[in-house]
Design a protein around this motif. Structure first.
Motif, PDB file in Angstrom:
ATOM      1  N   SER A  96      15.937  37.961  13.544  1.00  0.00           N
ATOM      2  CA  SER A  96      16.157  36.530  12.948  1.00  0.00           C
ATOM      3  C   SER A  96      16.078  35.558  14.318  1.00  0.00           C
ATOM      4  O   SER A  96      15.641  34.467  13.633  1.00  0.00           O
ATOM      5  CB  SER A  96      17.754  36.768  12.576  1.00  0.00           C
ATOM      6  N   VAL A  97      16.444  35.536  15.293  1.00  0.00           N
ATOM      7  CA  VAL A  97      16.295  34.568  16.379  1.00  0.00           C
ATOM      8  C   VAL A  97      14.867  33.992  16.528  1.00  0.00           C
ATOM      9  O   VAL A  97      14.756  33.174  16.514  1.00  0.00           O
ATOM     10  CB  VAL A  97      16.888  35.055  17.633  1.00  0.00           C
ATOM     11  N   SER A  98      14.015  35.165  16.595  1.00  0.00           N
ATOM     12  CA  SER A  98      12.651  34.768  16.909  1.00  0.00           C
ATOM     13  C   SER A  98      11.786  34.202  15.754  1.00  0.00           C
ATOM     14  O   SER A  98      11.206  33.242  15.681  1.00  0.00           O
ATOM     15  CB  SER A  98      11.803  36.257  17.352  1.00  0.00           C
ATOM     16  N   GLN A  99      12.353  34.679  14.475  1.00  0.00           N
ATOM     17  CA  GLN A  99      11.775  34.212  13.204  1.00  0.00           C
ATOM     18  C   GLN A  99      12.294  32.835  13.041  1.00  0.00           C
ATOM     19  O   GLN A  99      11.602  31.923  12.653  1.00  0.00           O
ATOM     20  CB  GLN A  99      12.316  35.118  12.132  1.00  0.00           C
ATOM     21  N   VAL A 126      25.107  31.538  17.977  1.00  0.00           N
ATOM     22  CA  VAL A 126      23.621  32.359  17.778  1.00  0.00           C
ATOM     23  C   VAL A 126      23.466  32.817  16.482  1.00  0.00           C
ATOM     24  O   VAL A 126      23.988  33.428  15.582  1.00  0.00           O
ATOM     25  CB  VAL A 126      23.884  33.600  18.970  1.00  0.00           C
ATOM     26  N   ILE A 127      22.031  32.561  16.058  1.00  0.00           N
ATOM     27  CA  ILE A 127      21.591  32.899  14.736  1.00  0.00           C
ATOM     28  C   ILE A 127      21.769  34.585  14.770  1.00  0.00           C
ATOM     29  O   ILE A 127      21.191  35.316  15.454  1.00  0.00           O
ATOM     30  CB  ILE A 127      20.162  32.323  14.398  1.00  0.00           C
ATOM     31  N   ASN A 128      22.301  34.825  13.598  1.00  0.00           N
ATOM     32  CA  ASN A 128      22.364  36.397  13.448  1.00  0.00           C
ATOM     33  C   ASN A 128      22.042  36.931  12.166  1.00  0.00           C
ATOM     34  O   ASN A 128      22.044  37.984  11.861  1.00  0.00           O
ATOM     35  CB  ASN A 128      23.619  36.999  13.825  1.00  0.00           C
ATOM     36  N   HIS A 129      21.439  35.842  11.216  1.00  0.00           N
ATOM     37  CA  HIS A 129      21.173  36.251   9.790  1.00  0.00           C
ATOM     38  C   HIS A 129      20.110  35.332   9.456  1.00  0.00           C
ATOM     39  O   HIS A 129      19.880  34.149   9.709  1.00  0.00           O
ATOM     40  CB  HIS A 129      22.195  35.899   8.883  1.00  0.00           C
ATOM     41  N   VAL A 130      19.020  36.153   8.650  1.00  0.00           N
ATOM     42  CA  VAL A 130      18.131  35.378   7.890  1.00  0.00           C
ATOM     43  C   VAL A 130      18.001  35.819   6.376  1.00  0.00           C
ATOM     44  O   VAL A 130      18.264  37.109   6.209  1.00  0.00           O
ATOM     45  CB  VAL A 130      16.740  35.787   8.521  1.00  0.00           C
ATOM     46  N   SER A 131      17.276  34.859   5.499  1.00  0.00           N
ATOM     47  CA  SER A 131      17.460  35.191   4.208  1.00  0.00           C
ATOM     48  C   SER A 131      16.189  34.414   3.588  1.00  0.00           C
ATOM     49  O   SER A 131      15.696  33.430   4.366  1.00  0.00           O
ATOM     50  CB  SER A 131      18.688  34.818   3.526  1.00  0.00           C
TER      51      SER A 131
END
Length: 170
Positions: A96-99, A126-131
């Motif tokens: 998710s961080v790379s995305q 820190v980003i830890n989720h993507v939707s």
């Protein structure tokens, strides 16, 4: 006098002809420039619809942190987005961080269906989720064992309250 009228009429006719040609070219060129923009927008919304439809085929599939990339027996949030977008011709990094660095930035107020939303649900910076934003205030994602891939409301949710950024990759 007669030859003066002919000259004036000739100039008037020439002026009207040039004006007519100029207007016709202007309309023709403006129209041709507008068509590709409409086609691009239609293609974008079509791709977004395909991404969402692909993702919805996996509703209920188990959540597993660190799920194997490319596997459909279980997903974590970023393996899910990576898989769904790849099936629609868009390559995303695994985490998710790379995305969150892919595509282009889009503000929260300008979200469109197919955009990726990134959150910091641990509230540690820190980003830890993507939707995947579905439009109409809905998210398509996976985040919890026992629930699996699901659709959630964005506004007022944990993902909204811990929102960090959004990216457009379509």
């Amino acid at each position: 006098m007669n030859s003066t009228k002919k000259t004036l009429m000739g100039k008037t006719l020439l002026g009207k002809t040039l004006l007519s040609i100029t207007l016709s070219l202007s309309v023709a060129l403006t129209g041709s420039l507008a068509v590709p923009a409409a086609k691009v927008e239609a293609a974008t919304s079509s791709t977004a619809s395909s991404v969402i439809a692909t993702g919805q085929k996996f509703l209920g599939v188990n959540y597993k942190f660190g799920a194997t990339a490319g596997s459909t027996s279980s997903f974590d949030c970023s393996s899910f987005t990576q898989y769904v977008f790849k099936k629609n011709g868009i390559t995303l990094p695994r985490s998710s961080v790379s995305q969150s660095k892919a595509g282009k930035y889009v503000s929260k107020s300008n979200l469109k269906a197919g955009d990726l939303i990134f959150s910091d649900t641990n509230r540690d910076g820190v980003i830890n989720h993507v939707s995947i934003y579905m439009g109409n205030g809905k998210l398509l994602h996976t985040y919890r064992k026992g629930l699996g891939v699901t659709i959630s409301t964005f506004s007022g949710s944990t993902w909204d309250k811990t929102y960090v950024t959004a990216r457009r990759v379509i």
